[in-house]
Write an enzyme that holds these catalytic residues in place. Structure first.
Site, PDB file in Angstrom:
ATOM      1  N   LEU A 189      -5.327 -19.992  71.060  1.00 14.21           N
ATOM      2  CA  LEU A 189      -6.255 -20.994  70.805  1.00 14.21           C
ATOM      3  C   LEU A 189      -7.672 -20.413  70.859  1.00 14.21           C
ATOM      4  CD1 LEU A 189      -4.565 -23.846  72.973  1.00 14.21           C
ATOM      5  CD2 LEU A 189      -4.233 -23.397  70.169  1.00 14.21           C
TER       6      LEU A 189
ATOM      7  N   LYS B 268      -7.550 -27.317  63.880  1.00 19.92           N
ATOM      8  CA  LYS B 268      -6.455 -27.674  64.938  1.00 19.92           C
ATOM      9  C   LYS B 268      -6.514 -27.090  66.464  1.00 19.92           C
ATOM     10  CE  LYS B 268      -2.761 -25.637  63.590  1.00 19.92           C
ATOM     11  NZ  LYS B 268      -2.541 -24.574  64.829  1.00 19.92           N
TER      12      LYS B 268
ATOM     13  N   CYS C 210      -6.084 -23.459  60.864  1.00 24.62           N
ATOM     14  CA  CYS C 210      -6.024 -23.216  61.959  1.00 24.62           C
ATOM     15  C   CYS C 210      -7.155 -23.356  63.143  1.00 24.62           C
ATOM     16  CB  CYS C 210      -5.832 -21.805  62.054  1.00 24.62           C
ATOM     17  SG  CYS C 210      -4.001 -21.174  61.513  1.00 24.62           S
ATOM     18  N   PHE C 211      -8.443 -23.223  62.468  1.00 26.36           N
ATOM     19  CA  PHE C 211      -9.394 -23.341  63.216  1.00 26.36           C
ATOM     20  C   PHE C 211      -9.736 -24.687  64.006  1.00 26.36           C
ATOM     21  CE2 PHE C 211     -12.363 -19.566  61.600  1.00 26.36           C
ATOM     22  CZ  PHE C 211     -11.552 -18.978  61.914  1.00 26.36           C
TER      23      PHE C 211
ATOM     24  N   ARG D  13     -22.055 -20.916  49.437  1.00 25.21           N
ATOM     25  CA  ARG D  13     -21.572 -19.557  50.005  1.00 25.21           C
ATOM     26  C   ARG D  13     -22.423 -18.466  49.897  1.00 25.21           C
ATOM     27  NH1 ARG D  13     -16.906 -20.692  52.882  1.00 25.21           N
ATOM     28  NH2 ARG D  13     -16.001 -22.341  52.165  1.00 25.21           N
TER      29      ARG D  13
END
Length: 287
Positions: free
Chosen positions: A37, A95, A92-93, A262
């Site tokens: 995490l 969460k 992922c990040f 970007r």
């Protein structure tokens, strides 16, 4: 427990088939859980940190790329994950950060929870800020205007749209009644609409006729940009760097805008062609 240590060693033995034993770390259960995490949370923290500075750069006239390069030369910091952008996405990040926030709250660590939650809030702010800059720069309205959205995946070289910043930008523009024409080389319309449903809670049922009318998918970037008032680059696909910007400009409504979320487009070249260009964290030269 002895049983637990034996289990750890058995798992380590399995991985030792492919990985040198000295590179296999063993920890207690909570350390193992939190390491995963925290790794993602700290990477996301770097992104949100530089994105917060990108807003300051636009206000002061500094260049976030120069700041990232300067700070990245410090070996204590390093250059990775210091590229300002429209915001991070992926499965992922966010969460893992919210999992960390939940754990901190569960143990009464309110200040710690708030600290990590602000990484997510800053990411949300960056996405909203990018969309708001589009509206503000285009004479404070995009109603009825065509905007080409280049990219829908959360990063290049994937069709993954989970938590993609592009969906949030598209939603905000559609809410302003802009006609958003999306081009992404790998993302299907079905995948895009699934993300709108899952993450944003937007479906044809919740907003009848809106998605079909205002959110259009294209299979060619030149078709997406034809007649458009602006191009918004939201995924860093390599092919966007090599597009024929003169051809794009000639086909667009005037004045023609590029909003580079970007920082991958040659802004000086595009300005010479005639575009008004906005970059994340760069001096604002909309001429």
């Amino acid at each position: 427990s002895p049983e637990g240590l034996a289990a750890v060693n058995k798992v380590a033995d399995v991985y030792a088939t492919w990985i040198p034993r000295e590179k296999i770390l063993t920890t207690n259960l909570w350390s193992s859980e939190l390491s995963k995490l925290v790794a993602n949370a700290m990477l996301a923290q770097r992104v949100s940190s530089v994105n917060s500075i990108s807003a300051l750069c636009e206000a002061t006239g500094a260049d976030v790329s120069e700041i990232s390069r300067s700070c990245g030369t410090d070996p204590r910091i390093g250059p990775k994950f210091l590229q300002a952008s429209v915001g991070f996405g992926g499965s992922c990040f966010q969460k893992d950060i919210l999992n960390l926030v939940y754990l901190c709250e569960s143990y009464g660590l309110t200040e710690c929870a708030e600290y990590w939650n602000w990484v997510v809030k800053m990411n949300d702010y960056q996405k909203t800020r990018f969309a708001q800059n589009i509206v503000k720069s285009m004479f404070n309205t995009v109603t009825g205007k065509k905007i080409a959205l280049f990219g829908m995946a959360f990063k290049k070289d994937t069709g993954d749209v989970r938590e993609t910043a592009a969906a949030f930008v598209a939603r905000d523009l559609v809410d302003e009644q802009a006609y958003v024409h999306v081009y992404d080389p790998q993302v299907s319309r079905a995948a895009m609409l699934e993300e709108f449903k899952y993450t944003l809670g937007i479906t044809e049922q919740s907003k009848p006729g809106i998605l079909d009318k205002f959110l259009i998918t294209e299979s060619d970037p030149y078709v997406a940009a034809s007649g458009a008032h602006a191009i918004a680059v939201v995924t860093e696909w390599d092919e966007f760097k090599t597009l024929d910007f003169q051809k794009l400009f000639d086909s667009m409504s005037k004045p023609a805008f590029i909003f580079d979320g970007r920082n991958i487009i040659d802004a000086d070249k595009c300005r010479k062609i005639g575009f008004q260009v906005y970059n994340i964290g760069k001096p604002v030269t909309m001429t």
